[in-house]
Design a protein around this motif. Sequence first.
Motif, mmCIF file in Angstrom:
data_model
loop_
_atom_site.group_PDB
_atom_site.id
_atom_site.type_symbol
_atom_site.label_atom_id
_atom_site.label_comp_id
_atom_site.label_asym_id
_atom_site.label_seq_id
_atom_site.Cartn_x
_atom_site.Cartn_y
_atom_site.Cartn_z
ATOM 1 N N TRP A 67 74.270 63.632 41.012
ATOM 2 C CA TRP A 67 73.827 62.102 41.063
ATOM 3 C C TRP A 67 72.717 61.676 40.094
ATOM 4 O O TRP A 67 72.945 60.621 39.258
ATOM 5 N N MET A 68 71.601 62.506 39.969
ATOM 6 C CA MET A 68 70.580 62.294 39.143
ATOM 7 C C MET A 68 71.143 62.416 37.697
ATOM 8 O O MET A 68 71.034 61.151 36.780
ATOM 9 N N LEU A 69 71.780 63.317 37.359
ATOM 10 C CA LEU A 69 72.400 63.578 35.945
ATOM 11 C C LEU A 69 73.193 62.370 35.559
ATOM 12 O O LEU A 69 73.283 61.946 34.358
ATOM 13 N N ARG A 70 74.077 61.772 36.423
ATOM 14 C CA ARG A 70 75.058 60.986 36.188
ATOM 15 C C ARG A 70 74.269 59.844 35.782
ATOM 16 O O ARG A 70 74.745 58.903 34.999
ATOM 17 N N GLY A 71 73.121 59.322 36.667
ATOM 18 C CA GLY A 71 72.459 58.457 36.210
ATOM 19 C C GLY A 71 71.689 58.115 35.026
ATOM 20 O O GLY A 71 71.605 57.046 34.466
ATOM 21 N N LEU A 72 71.518 59.297 34.647
ATOM 22 C CA LEU A 72 70.840 59.551 33.252
ATOM 23 C C LEU A 72 71.829 59.683 32.157
ATOM 24 O O LEU A 72 71.531 59.845 31.125
ATOM 25 N N GLY A 73 73.154 59.625 32.294
ATOM 26 C CA GLY A 73 74.139 59.654 31.490
ATOM 27 C C GLY A 73 74.356 61.033 30.812
ATOM 28 O O GLY A 73 74.676 61.202 29.770
ATOM 29 N N ILE A 74 73.786 61.893 31.532
ATOM 30 C CA ILE A 74 74.109 63.461 31.237
ATOM 31 C C ILE A 74 75.280 64.050 31.588
ATOM 32 O O ILE A 74 75.549 63.948 32.808
ATOM 33 N N GLN A 81 63.092 67.477 30.201
ATOM 34 C CA GLN A 81 62.517 66.922 29.156
ATOM 35 C C GLN A 81 61.856 67.823 28.290
ATOM 36 O O GLN A 81 61.574 67.398 27.041
ATOM 37 N N HIS A 82 61.719 69.181 28.635
ATOM 38 C CA HIS A 82 61.255 70.027 27.748
ATOM 39 C C HIS A 82 62.394 70.887 27.178
ATOM 40 O O HIS A 82 62.051 71.483 26.054
ATOM 41 N N GLY A 83 63.610 70.416 27.371
ATOM 42 C CA GLY A 83 64.927 70.894 26.619
ATOM 43 C C GLY A 83 65.777 71.818 27.254
ATOM 44 O O GLY A 83 66.778 72.110 26.769
ATOM 45 N N VAL A 84 65.464 72.312 28.561
ATOM 46 C CA VAL A 84 66.099 72.962 29.293
ATOM 47 C C VAL A 84 67.420 72.624 29.512
ATOM 48 O O VAL A 84 67.581 71.416 29.945
ATOM 49 N N ALA A 142 67.823 58.102 28.967
ATOM 50 C CA ALA A 142 66.404 57.971 28.760
ATOM 51 C C ALA A 142 66.188 58.946 27.431
ATOM 52 O O ALA A 142 66.961 59.893 27.321
ATOM 53 N N ASP A 143 65.227 58.686 26.905
ATOM 54 C CA ASP A 143 65.116 59.173 25.463
ATOM 55 C C ASP A 143 64.558 60.697 25.868
ATOM 56 O O ASP A 143 63.802 60.876 26.818
ATOM 57 N N GLY A 144 64.995 61.731 24.930
ATOM 58 C CA GLY A 144 64.250 63.100 25.124
ATOM 59 C C GLY A 144 64.935 63.921 25.842
ATOM 60 O O GLY A 144 64.570 65.102 26.137
ATOM 61 N N LEU A 145 66.298 63.521 26.388
ATOM 62 C CA LEU A 145 66.934 64.218 27.175
ATOM 63 C C LEU A 145 68.292 64.886 26.779
ATOM 64 O O LEU A 145 68.898 64.413 25.853
ATOM 65 N N PRO A 146 68.768 66.189 27.266
ATOM 66 C CA PRO A 146 69.909 66.738 26.592
ATOM 67 C C PRO A 146 71.061 65.880 27.097
ATOM 68 O O PRO A 146 71.218 65.248 27.983
ATOM 69 N N ALA A 147 72.364 66.080 26.268
ATOM 70 C CA ALA A 147 73.219 65.230 26.510
ATOM 71 C C ALA A 147 74.294 65.659 27.330
ATOM 72 O O ALA A 147 74.881 65.377 28.130
#
Length: 315
Positions: A271-278, A238-241, A14-19
């Motif tokens: 699980w959530m972060l894996r799904g977001l590619g983080i 989404q805020h950059g944390v 998703a756009d705007g998320l940390p790597a």
Amino acid sequence: MSTPDLGLPMTVRADGLPARVRIHEVGPRDGLQNEKETVPTEVKAEFIRRLADAGLTTVEATSFVHPKWVPQLSDAERLYPLVADLPVDLPVLVPNERGLDRALALGARRVAVFASATESFARANLNRTVDEAIAMFEPVLARAKAEGLHVRGYLSMCFGDPWEGPVPVPQVVRVCRTLLGMGCDELSLGDTIGVATPGHVTALLTALTEAEVPTDVLGVHFHDTYGQALANTLAALQHGVTTVDASAGGLGGCPYAKSATGNLATEDLVWMLRGLGIDTGVDLGRLVATSAWMAARVGRPSPSRTVRALSHQEQ
């Protein structure tokens, strides 16, 4: 017909998320401090070792608080040497100068202090006003910084208080700025009773940015009382944390906030972060196995939905 592999989520960025996100694992300290039965020191040490083996790089080990207040962590002097060789950060909580003395004697290099954003909780937790509690930490912070330690500041009741209700955003910002001005390297914003919602999270983080508090010194610590912990975490990302507190298996709550349920489960977060590619560096399979193992040691199933889905509580 083959059975689909449900072991990992599909990755959709998703756009705007940390790597990358650093998970600040609090299970061995915040998670176990509420247990009715004291967990044996050797089990705690094995728990920490397993968490490190699963890829967690920050594992909060224990608290150097007086045994009268948190008897479940009265073995800090015995526990810390059993895990001090691990190649991970092992922060410890130090409530006062005596606690700092004990931590320094064992070679701890990362410590944390525990403050409140509300007067009622400061009274309940420390029997002091907010400003009196902060003043108590001042010599602790000064000495810790003089010793070259990294200092984390936990701030409880950032979103709601069981006695005072919703907490005004400017009130939280004031205490955050004070703690940073005293020398804290990092702040953890605590939703101690789990009442935050994503809009409230965004409002607080925006106000902190406007008050010139750098986002990169902030972590978030959500409880899942109303099922909002992951949604709130996503708002923070989404805020950059990029630092998120979580507890393996969803262990823990708060002994001074009776309405609080468990911390955000580390597995549910991964699980959530894996799904977001983080990237987190965490091996989800090993982490689930660790939490299932620990659930057997404390005698009840893990509340983590991901642990239940992937392990069915098999030990």
